[in-house]
Design a protein around this motif. Structure first.
Motif, mmCIF file in Angstrom:
data_model
loop_
_atom_site.group_PDB
_atom_site.id
_atom_site.type_symbol
_atom_site.label_atom_id
_atom_site.label_comp_id
_atom_site.label_asym_id
_atom_site.label_seq_id
_atom_site.Cartn_x
_atom_site.Cartn_y
_atom_site.Cartn_z
ATOM 1 N N UNK A 69 0.811 -1.222 0.000
ATOM 2 C CA UNK A 69 0.000 0.000 0.000
ATOM 3 C C UNK A 69 0.848 1.278 0.000
ATOM 4 N N UNK A 70 1.789 1.474 0.920
ATOM 5 C CA UNK A 70 2.578 2.722 0.868
ATOM 6 C C UNK A 70 3.433 2.827 -0.387
ATOM 7 N N UNK A 89 -22.423 1.918 0.324
ATOM 8 C CA UNK A 89 -22.370 0.485 0.616
ATOM 9 C C UNK A 89 -22.297 -0.330 -0.673
ATOM 10 N N UNK A 90 -23.114 0.056 -1.660
ATOM 11 C CA UNK A 90 -23.095 -0.650 -2.946
ATOM 12 C C UNK A 90 -21.728 -0.535 -3.604
ATOM 13 N N UNK A 91 -21.157 0.670 -3.574
ATOM 14 C CA UNK A 91 -19.831 0.867 -4.164
ATOM 15 C C UNK A 91 -18.775 0.090 -3.389
ATOM 16 N N UNK A 92 -18.946 -0.006 -2.059
ATOM 17 C CA UNK A 92 -18.002 -0.770 -1.252
ATOM 18 C C UNK A 92 -18.033 -2.244 -1.587
ATOM 19 N N UNK A 93 -19.218 -2.804 -1.749
ATOM 20 C CA UNK A 93 -19.352 -4.217 -2.112
ATOM 21 C C UNK A 93 -18.701 -4.490 -3.465
ATOM 22 N N UNK A 94 -18.933 -3.590 -4.412
ATOM 23 C CA UNK A 94 -18.339 -3.749 -5.743
ATOM 24 C C UNK A 94 -16.823 -3.677 -5.662
ATOM 25 N N UNK A 95 -16.326 -2.669 -4.946
ATOM 26 C CA UNK A 95 -14.889 -2.418 -4.892
ATOM 27 C C UNK A 95 -14.130 -3.478 -4.108
ATOM 28 N N UNK A 119 -9.980 -2.226 -0.151
ATOM 29 C CA UNK A 119 -10.679 -1.817 1.067
ATOM 30 C C UNK A 119 -9.957 -0.660 1.753
ATOM 31 N N UNK A 120 -8.637 -0.744 1.829
ATOM 32 C CA UNK A 120 -7.875 0.329 2.469
ATOM 33 C C UNK A 120 -7.992 1.629 1.683
ATOM 34 N N UNK A 121 -7.921 1.546 0.375
ATOM 35 C CA UNK A 121 -8.072 2.745 -0.450
ATOM 36 C C UNK A 121 -9.491 3.304 -0.341
ATOM 37 N N UNK A 122 -10.481 2.422 -0.328
ATOM 38 C CA UNK A 122 -11.873 2.848 -0.216
ATOM 39 C C UNK A 122 -12.116 3.539 1.120
ATOM 40 N N UNK A 146 -10.600 7.014 1.105
ATOM 41 C CA UNK A 146 -11.416 7.959 0.347
ATOM 42 C C UNK A 146 -12.592 8.463 1.177
ATOM 43 N N UNK A 147 -13.238 7.560 1.917
ATOM 44 C CA UNK A 147 -14.370 7.970 2.746
ATOM 45 C C UNK A 147 -13.913 8.873 3.888
ATOM 46 N N UNK A 148 -12.741 8.571 4.479
ATOM 47 C CA UNK A 148 -12.237 9.402 5.574
ATOM 48 C C UNK A 148 -11.877 10.800 5.078
#
Length: 299
Positions: free
Chosen positions: A163-164, A203-209, A288-291, A294-296
């Motif tokens: 990730x980094x 939530x839908x975008x999270x499931x997809x991603x 998941x970490x990138x998602x 983005x939300x934070x």
């Protein structure tokens, strides 16, 4: 050179080509569907012309899909191929006309969901029939029962370590492109997540991603394409070709280099474990970490 625990796969060339062609047709059908959503949301004039072009594109794509899924006739291959080309190019022309009439820019959460279902969602369905044609189950085909826990942990460790590195590489590429006066843009998926409002679309975008995209893309690129090209005797092409194609389908210049590096590492992880869960877990946690980030940053 990558050598490891991934056994030779019995993938038939015709079955692989049929799968790839079918997935492309589904993706293009989804892009016309996205244009239809955009057109309906914008309430643009010229509805008759748009729906005529879109419907024609879908009908031609359906015809091409039907021809692609049928057994390829050896005795009348030219006639079959000619019919397929006619349907294919007619769909491309009509679909392009529909997308031009739809106009607009940006991708809403609903449009992204439709695009994902037409690509990753239908890809998993098509892979199911691909495996049935080879008389294989998912576990047997992709080693899913081979030390599953260890494979998943191995993939998760790769995601955390990469990730980094991925962020630093993407930032460096972005700075280089800016210095060269290129227009640097975010991925459409990233923009859609940032602009999504409400927990239902998020939530839908999270499931997809986090779930759908990693499962489908790893199955296609690492599970099928990589071993198929490799067993043809082109090891380097299998490694680099599948990795570069994986990065290219995400359609973003800034993310191309880090995604290529990630894909190379995912191949190596698959080879070392012999279990597709390893790259799936790495891909899923990376997304998941990138998602989550983005939300934070959005709040």
């Amino acid at each position: 050179m990558v050598r490891g625990m991934v056994p030779v796969k019995p993938w038939k060339a015709e079955a692989v080509l049929r799968l790839l062609l079918s997935i492309f047709l589904c993706i293009y059908a989804g892009s016309v569907g996205v244009a239809a959503l955009r057109f309906a949301q914008a309430a643009r004039p010229g509805g008759g012309r748009f729906w005529l072009a879109a419907t024609g594109a879908w009908l031609c794509l359906g015809a091409a899909f039907y021809l692609a899924r049928r057994p390829w006739p050896r005795e009348s291959l030219r006639r079959w191929f000619g019919a397929l080309l006619i349907a294919f190019y007619a769909a491309l022309i009509l679909g392009a006309a529909a997308q031009r009439l739809a106009g607009g820019a940006g991708v809403s959460a609903a449009q992204m969901a439709l695009a994902a279902l037409s690509f990753q969602g239908l890809a998993l369905v098509l892979v199911h029939f691909f495996l049935r044609a080879h008389e294989l189950g998912w576990r047997e085909a992709f080693g899913l029962d081979r030390r599953a826990g260890r494979a998943a942990l191995s993939g998760a460790a790769l995601a955390v370590l990469f990730l980094p590195v991925g962020w630093a590489l993407q930032w460096s590429v972005g700075q280089l492109l800016l210095r060269l006066h290129f227009d640097v843009q975010q991925q459409e998926a990233v923009q859609t997540v940032q602009e999504a409002s409400g927990w239902a679309p998020r939530t839908a975008l999270g499931v997809i991603t986090i779930l759908l995209a990693p499962a489908a893309e790893e199955t296609l690129f690492r599970g099928i394409l990589y071993p198929w090209i490799k067993q043809l005797g082109f090891r380097r092409l299998a490694l680099w070709g599948s990795s570069l194609l994986f990065a290219a389908v995400h359609g973003n210049a800034v993310a191309f280099a880090p995604l290529t590096l990630l894909a190379l590492l995912l191949v190596r992880r698959y080879e070392r474990t012999g279990n597709l869960l390893a790259p799936i877990a790495a891909h899923a946690l990376f997304n998941a970490l990138n998602f989550g980030l983005l939300l934070l940053l959005r709040t």
